[in-house]
Design an enzyme around this catalytic site. Structure first.
Site, PDB file in Angstrom:
ATOM      1  N   GLU A 299      -0.218  -3.164  -1.236  1.00 41.56           N
ATOM      2  CA  GLU A 299       0.516  -2.368  -2.482  1.00 41.56           C
ATOM      3  C   GLU A 299      -0.491  -2.898  -3.737  1.00 41.56           C
ATOM      4  OE1 GLU A 299       4.907  -2.426  -1.696  1.00 41.56           O
ATOM      5  OE2 GLU A 299       4.303  -4.353  -2.419  1.00 41.56           O
TER       6      GLU A 299
ATOM      7  N   GLY B 147       6.559   0.369  -8.729  1.00 38.91           N
ATOM      8  CA  GLY B 147       7.509   0.455  -9.538  1.00 38.91           C
ATOM      9  C   GLY B 147       7.329   1.171 -11.031  1.00 38.91           C
TER      10      GLY B 147
ATOM     11  N   GLU C 211       5.530  -9.109  -7.207  1.00 42.35           N
ATOM     12  CA  GLU C 211       6.414  -9.714  -8.369  1.00 42.35           C
ATOM     13  C   GLU C 211       6.660 -11.139  -8.022  1.00 42.35           C
ATOM     14  OE1 GLU C 211       9.665  -6.853  -7.312  1.00 42.35           O
ATOM     15  OE2 GLU C 211       8.349  -5.238  -8.175  1.00 42.35           O
TER      16      GLU C 211
ATOM     17  N   SER D 168       5.487   3.121  -5.339  1.00 36.55           N
ATOM     18  CA  SER D 168       5.908   4.348  -5.766  1.00 36.55           C
ATOM     19  C   SER D 168       5.836   5.574  -4.646  1.00 36.55           C
ATOM     20  CB  SER D 168       5.069   4.938  -7.073  1.00 36.55           C
ATOM     21  OG  SER D 168       5.490   3.930  -8.232  1.00 36.55           O
TER      22      SER D 168
ATOM     23  N   LYS E 103      14.650  -5.200  -3.370  1.00 38.40           N
ATOM     24  CA  LYS E 103      14.507  -6.400  -4.744  1.00 38.40           C
ATOM     25  C   LYS E 103      15.864  -6.750  -5.057  1.00 38.40           C
ATOM     26  CE  LYS E 103      10.714  -3.391  -6.097  1.00 38.40           C
ATOM     27  NZ  LYS E 103       9.633  -3.086  -6.764  1.00 38.40           N
TER      28      LYS E 103
ATOM     29  N   HIS F  29       4.904 -10.815  -2.065  1.00 34.14           N
ATOM     30  CA  HIS F  29       5.101  -9.490  -2.827  1.00 34.14           C
ATOM     31  C   HIS F  29       4.614  -9.804  -4.332  1.00 34.14           C
ATOM     32  CE1 HIS F  29       6.780  -6.130  -5.110  1.00 34.14           C
ATOM     33  NE2 HIS F  29       7.143  -5.880  -4.143  1.00 34.14           N
TER      34      HIS F  29
ATOM     35  N   ASN G 145      12.552  -2.274   0.224  1.00 34.32           N
ATOM     36  CA  ASN G 145      12.421  -3.524  -0.321  1.00 34.32           C
ATOM     37  C   ASN G 145      13.451  -3.380  -1.621  1.00 34.32           C
ATOM     38  OD1 ASN G 145      12.000  -6.042  -1.634  1.00 34.32           O
ATOM     39  ND2 ASN G 145      10.098  -5.321  -2.644  1.00 34.32           N
TER      40      ASN G 145
HETATM   41  C1  PEP Z   1       7.769  -2.390  -3.585  1.00 38.00           C
HETATM   42  O1  PEP Z   1       8.607  -3.077  -4.045  1.00 38.00           O
HETATM   43  O2  PEP Z   1       7.242  -3.174  -2.649  1.00 38.00           O
HETATM   44  C2  PEP Z   1       7.506  -1.032  -4.055  1.00 38.00           C
HETATM   45  C3  PEP Z   1       6.323  -0.607  -3.447  1.00 38.00           C
HETATM   46  O3  PEP Z   1       8.247  -0.728  -5.074  1.00 38.00           O
HETATM   47  P1  PEP Z   1       8.165   0.878  -5.465  1.00 38.00           P
HETATM   48  O4  PEP Z   1       8.145   1.709  -4.364  1.00 38.00           O
HETATM   49  O5  PEP Z   1       9.589   1.023  -6.361  1.00 38.00           O
HETATM   50  O6  PEP Z   1       6.952   1.255  -6.261  1.00 38.00           O
END
Ligand code: PEP
Length: 257
Positions: free
Chosen positions: A171, A177, A101, A217, A15, A99, A13
Site C-alpha cells: 500500500e 484514501g 494509518e 484507492s 477503518k 496499516h 478495510n
Molecule cells: C486502505 O485503507 O487500506 C486503503 C487502501 O484505502 P483506500 O482504498 O480508501 O485508498
C-alpha cells in the site's frame, strides 16, 4: 508455480466506519451479490464493535471476517487494546496489521508490527501485513529500500510455514484514501520486488505461494487492470469497500483475473 496457483484475496478495510445496524445492512446486501464467487477469497475487515454482527451475518457464506488490528500481548494492563486470542475465540479469521494509518497516527513501528504478526500467528489468525512507501520516499528513489526493510523487519523471526499463512498488502502511503492510484505497472513492479525479497529470505518456492495484494484507492474502474498483473494477487480496499456494489465490482474483476 505462478499467479494461477495463488488465490486472489479481496479484503475490505472499513477503518472507523459503520455502526452495527449499518454494518448489518452492508453485509446483508453484499452476501447475495457475491455468493457465486469461487476463485476469490472475500474478506471484510471491520471495527471491533462490528465483529460479532459481521460474523453472524456472514455465517455459512463465502465472506470471511477480519479485524483491523490486534495487540501483541496475550492479556494484561493494556487499556483499550484487543488481543489476538480474543479475536480468534470469536471466530475472526484475518487481521490487518501495520496499516499506514496505524503507523502514522498510533506510532506503530516495524518492531511492533513484527510482534503483532507473531501474536496473530500464534492465535491462528491470518495476518494481512501492510507495507508501503511515503510519497517523499518514492520521490527520493528509495521505494525498494523502504520496502525491503519493512519486509525484513516485519517478518523477522517468522518461519516459512508461518509466512505462508500471511498475506502482504503493498500500500503506497501516497495512494491511500487520496484517489491517487499507483499505475498497474508501479503496483506490479513493487509486488514483484516484494516477492523477490521473500525469495531471498525464504526461497523462491515459498515466495511464489504468498498472496501479495495492492491497496490504495482501488475501485471498480481500476481494479481489473491492477489485479491482472502477474504479482498482484488481489487488493486491500478502503473507501470502495463501504458500498456493496463498488466492492462487488472489484471482487468480480478479481474473479475474472
Ligand atoms: C486502505 O485503507 O487500506 C486503503 C487502501 O484505502 P483506500 O482504498 O480508501 O485508498
Amino acid at each position: 508455480m505462478n499467479k494461477a496457483v495463488r488465490k486472489a484475496i479481496i479484503a475490505g478495510n472499513w477503518k472507523m466506519n459503520k455502526t452495527r445496524p449499518e454494518a448489518k445492512a452492508l453485509l446483508e446486501e453484499l452476501v447475495p451479490m457475491v455468493k457465486d464467487i469461487k476463485n476469490v477469497e472475500i474478506v471484510a475487515c471491520v471495527p471491533f464493535t462490528n465483529l460479532e454482527t459481521a460474523l453472524s451475518v456472514t455465517e455459512g457464506t463465502n465472506i470471511k471476517i477480519g479485524a483491523e488490528n490486534c495487540h501483541f500481548e496475550k492479556s494484561g494492563a493494556f487499556t483499550g487494546e484487543i488481543s489476538a486470542d480474543m479475536l480468534a475465540e470469536m471466530g475472526v479469521e484475518y487481521v490487518v496489521l501495520g496499516h499506514s494509518e496505524r503507523r502514522q497516527y498510533f506510532a506503530e513501528t516495524d518492531e511492533t508490527v513484527n510482534k503483532r504478526t507473531k501474536a496473530a500467528l500464534a492465535a491462528n489468525l491470518k495476518p494481512i501485513v501492510c507495507v508501503g512507501e511515503l510519497l517523499w520516499e518514492r520521490e527520493c528513489n528509495i521505494t525498494n529500500e523502504v520496502i525491503a526493510r519493512q519486509i525484513k523487519l516485519d517478518f523477522f523471526g517468522i518461519e516459512a510455514d508461518d509466512l505462508k499463512k500471511c498475506v502482504i498488502a503493498y500500500e503506497p502511503v501516497w495512494a491511500i484514501g487520496t484517489g491517487k492510484t499507483a499505475t498497474a505497472e508501479q503496483a506490479q513492479e513493487v509486488c514483484a520486488f516484494i516477492r523477490g525479497e521473500l525469495a531471498k529470505l525464504y526461497g523462491a518456492d515459498v515466495a511464489e505461494t504468498i498472496t501479495i495484494q495492492y491497496g490504495g484507492s482501488m475501485n471498480a474502474g481500476n481494479a481489473a487492470e491492477l489485479v491482472s498483473k502477474t504479482d498482484v494477487d488481489g487488493g486491500l480496499i478502503g473507501g470502495a469497500s463501504l458500498k456493496a456494489a463498488d466492492f462487488t465490482a472489484i471482487i468480480n474483476a478479481a474473479e475474472i483475473g
